[in-house]
Scaffold this active site. Structure first.
Site, PDB file in Angstrom:
ATOM      1  N   ASP A  76       1.063  -1.177  -0.004  1.00  0.00           N
ATOM      2  CA  ASP A  76       0.122  -0.025  -0.054  1.00  0.00           C
ATOM      3  C   ASP A  76       0.831   1.232  -0.165  1.00  0.00           C
ATOM      4  O   ASP A  76       1.452   1.723   1.111  1.00  0.00           O
ATOM      5  CB  ASP A  76      -0.921   0.072   1.275  1.00  0.00           C
ATOM      6  CG  ASP A  76      -1.797   1.159   1.220  1.00  0.00           C
ATOM      7  OD1 ASP A  76      -1.606   2.126   0.579  1.00  0.00           O
ATOM      8  OD2 ASP A  76      -2.973   1.038   1.849  1.00  0.00           O
ATOM      9  N   GLU A 125       0.538   1.775  13.474  1.00  0.00           N
ATOM     10  CA  GLU A 125      -0.492   1.988  12.179  1.00  0.00           C
ATOM     11  C   GLU A 125      -1.703   1.077  12.819  1.00  0.00           C
ATOM     12  O   GLU A 125      -1.787  -0.329  12.522  1.00  0.00           O
ATOM     13  CB  GLU A 125       0.299   1.599  11.032  1.00  0.00           C
ATOM     14  CG  GLU A 125      -0.529   1.774   9.973  1.00  0.00           C
ATOM     15  CD  GLU A 125      -1.603   0.426   9.785  1.00  0.00           C
ATOM     16  OE1 GLU A 125      -2.502   0.656  10.392  1.00  0.00           O
ATOM     17  OE2 GLU A 125      -1.371  -0.243   8.749  1.00  0.00           O
TER      18      GLU A 125
END
Length: 632
Positions: free
Chosen positions: A275, A381
């Site tokens: 990503d 995250e």
């Protein structure tokens, strides 16, 4: 060995002490009971009563709510009655009719609207939801005394039974909201089973492009109905309260095992590492802010492969990973790249090489492993679908309060959820209308009906966005409290102006309706100038920016809503429901609630829509039925 007579005397003394304790306990309980019964709040208004009988008589005569009759009609036991009270209180808190679900503008309007129950079957189905075991009003005296008027003076066993049940229900309410401290306490106080309760991951929806992460389905926080049914049959057994707590603790631990076990898949980590939006945002925050990272002690919560920790450039990094397999992988990655923190064999015990120390375990379990308030930068995250799915934010806040230095940095430090309406192209309807020349609209209709109950995680094309964007909720990770993860917010969506028909507000041309089929949610996290002074950055999952593995979260209306910009023709009589083709809405007012669900690490989303027209002197509006979505 002790003398037998001495032992007998000690046992007799203990029995006497127990009898005395019981007498004092009874005396104290009576006092508490008298106090609690003197202040029972009505289910619908601000009136208070000294007994349940008086309250129920008031509810029956004034608010058309005959508790005893409803309880008998629905054949409710103690648990069912308990749920009924909580259900009614939850509906009244939202100015919603408990019987028909109609939404009112105020409590005063609600009291005027209340009526006799029409459909008992629908009410009984709603009471199957075990979330109503959790009290809406904390320490609600009605919950502890609603059955007393029916009990005889000799019904001590029943009172004791209910007392223990109430303790368990309070414990249940605490445990189901990510309270690891309570679970740990239960684990140490009781003999919790260590059997492995893992289940295979299953697909949550068929729309996400992710290989595995969208397929994990976290086990239920607790199969309450099953366990409560067993509990009711044996409530007099003094050991069952312990068993109940054991079951809750075990189920949540198993859910955590399933969750962290799912992250043992390399496919998930490849998806996240691939990503580019995600990686670029974190790389820029870490590498382009040397004044923040240089010489810092960093705590990375949920480090995964350790790729973020490996870029930190700090003097020391503590990388925490709950998955046993991934902690091992992160350790090997750090070692293979010369970053693993270890004692130097040639320089004595006071010299070390590398900066990264990998710690395996949940962050809530590391109290003794890290010195309190010793961390300069907290990195994580933690975001899930719709930002809050997976409930990992609570772990970050726990780490913040336990280990971050005063004035320490959190990356990211802000998070924001946005909402916009989407059109027909955001559904699967167009696909099913022409499948290689075959009309399969019947399939599309059924898919949309299913989507009105289950959120879809997918990419939404920007051309399918039919309203302006609205900000739903903002979180400041530096100051927020864990309970703020559960919230309710109201927004208004305005249609986009497209084409001359929509922008022309003359009396000769009617505004062209646009159909809104639902709403799409996305989030942004900010690495703001508060900590990233050199280079602040934003990670966005918006449909207007490059796609990410989070995609967007789609909530579909049961019926599409017609919208049109501008004011309706003042000379033309307004007919039909606001939001239909006959009377397009000029705006959609949404009330959205997002809360942590009973299913551990899942979230519940409620969606209430009210449509209105601009410039109406009579303020014409229409409230659409509330929708409940579960993201699991």
């Amino acid at each position: 060995m002790e003398d037998p007579e001495t032992v007998d005397r000690e046992l007799d003394n203990e029995d006497e002490e127990e009898d005395q304790d019981e007498d004092w306990g009874d005396w104290g309980a009576d006092d508490v009971e008298e106090d609690s019964d003197s202040d029972i709040l009505c289910l619908f208004c601000e009136s208070k009563y000294s007994s349940c009988g008086a309250l129920f008589e008031h509810c029956s005569s004034i608010h058309h709510f005959d508790f005893l009759s409803i309880r008998k009609t629905l054949n409710l036991d103690f648990y069912g009655s308990f749920k009924l009270i909580n259900f009614v209180r939850s509906q009244v808190a939202e100015n919603r009719c408990w019987s028909c679900g109609f939404f009112c503008q105020s409590n005063k309007d609600l009291q005027t609207h209340l009526h006799e129950t029409v459909n008992f079957e629908e009410i009984k189905l709603l009471l199957d939801d075990d979330k109503y075991l959790n009290p809406v009003m904390q320490e609600d005296p009605l919950l502890y005394s609603f059955g007393q008027d029916e009990e005889g003076e000799d019904d001590d066993a029943t009172s004791l039974e209910k007392e223990e049940i109430m303790r368990d229900l309070r414990e249940f309410g605490k445990i189901c909201i990510d309270d690891v401290d309570i679970i740990d306490a239960l684990s140490s106080d009781f003999d919790t089973s260590n059997e492995d309760g893992r289940e295979g991951a299953s697909t949550s929806n068929g729309y996400s492009s992710m290989e595995n992460i969208s397929e994990k389905k976290i086990g239920s926080c607790i199969g309450v109905k099953e366990h409560v049914g067993s509990f009711k049959g044996k409530a007099k057994d003094k050991h069952l309260r312990v068993s109940f707590a054991n079951v809750v603790s075990k189920e949540i631990k198993n859910a955590n095992e399933n969750y962290f076990g799912a992250y043992s898949s390399f496919g998930i980590h490849r998806e996240m590492i691939s990503d580019k939006v995600r990686m670029d945002a974190y790389r820029e925050a870490i590498l382009s802010n040397p004044s923040l990272m240089s010489g810092a002690t960093v705590l990375d919560v949920g480090c995964g492969t350790g790729i973020l920790s490996s870029q930190a450039g700090a003097s020391r990094v503590i990388a925490v990973e709950a998955s046993e397999k991934m902690a091992s992988v992160a350790t090997q990655v750090a070692k293979d790249n010369g970053l693993l923190w270890s004692a130097s064999p040639d320089a004595g015990n006071n010299h070390y090489t590398g900066v990264i120390k990998v710690v395996q375990g949940m962050v809530e379990e590391l109290d003794k492993s890290i010195e309190s308030h010793s961390i300069d930068v907290l990195l994580s995250e933690w975001m899930g679908y719709c930002l809050l799915y997976e409930s990992m934010l609570s772990s970050v806040l726990f780490a913040r309060d336990r280990w971050l230095k005063p004035g320490g940095a959190i990356l990211p430090d802000t998070a924001t959820i946005f909402v916009a309406g989407f059109g027909r192209g955001g559904t699967s309807i167009p696909f099913w209308e022409n499948v290689y020349g075959f009309n399969m609209s019947c399939v599309g209709k059924e898919v949309v009906e299913d989507a009105a109950q289950t959120p879809i995680v997918d990419i939404v094309d920007i051309h399918d966005i039919v309203t302006h964007t609205a900000l739903l909720q903002t979180f400041d990770l530096v100051t927020m409290k864990p309970e703020e993860m559960d919230f309710t917010a109201s927004i208004t969506l305005q249609p986009k102006l497209e084409g001359s028909a929509n922008t022309d507000t003359s009396m000769d041309l009617e505004p062209k309706p646009t159909w809104c089929y639902g709403v799409v949610l996305w989030f942004e996290t900010g690495f703001t100038r508060r900590f990233c002074r050199e280079t602040p950055t934003i990670l966005s999952t918006s449909p207007f920016t490059p796609k990410t593995h989070w995609s967007q979260t789609i909530l579909t209306f049961r019926e599409p809503i017609a919208m049109a910009a501008g004011k309706p023709n003042a000379e033309k009589p307004v007919v039909g429901v606001v939001g239909t083709n006959a009377c397009p809405a000029s705006s959609i007012h949404l009330r959205i609630s997002i809360t942590r669900a009973a299913q551990h690490r899942s979230i519940d989303i409620s969606l209430e829509a009210t449509t209105g027209t601009a410039g109406d002197v009579d303020g014409r509006k229409h409230s659409w039925p509330v929708q409940i979505f579960n993201l699991s």
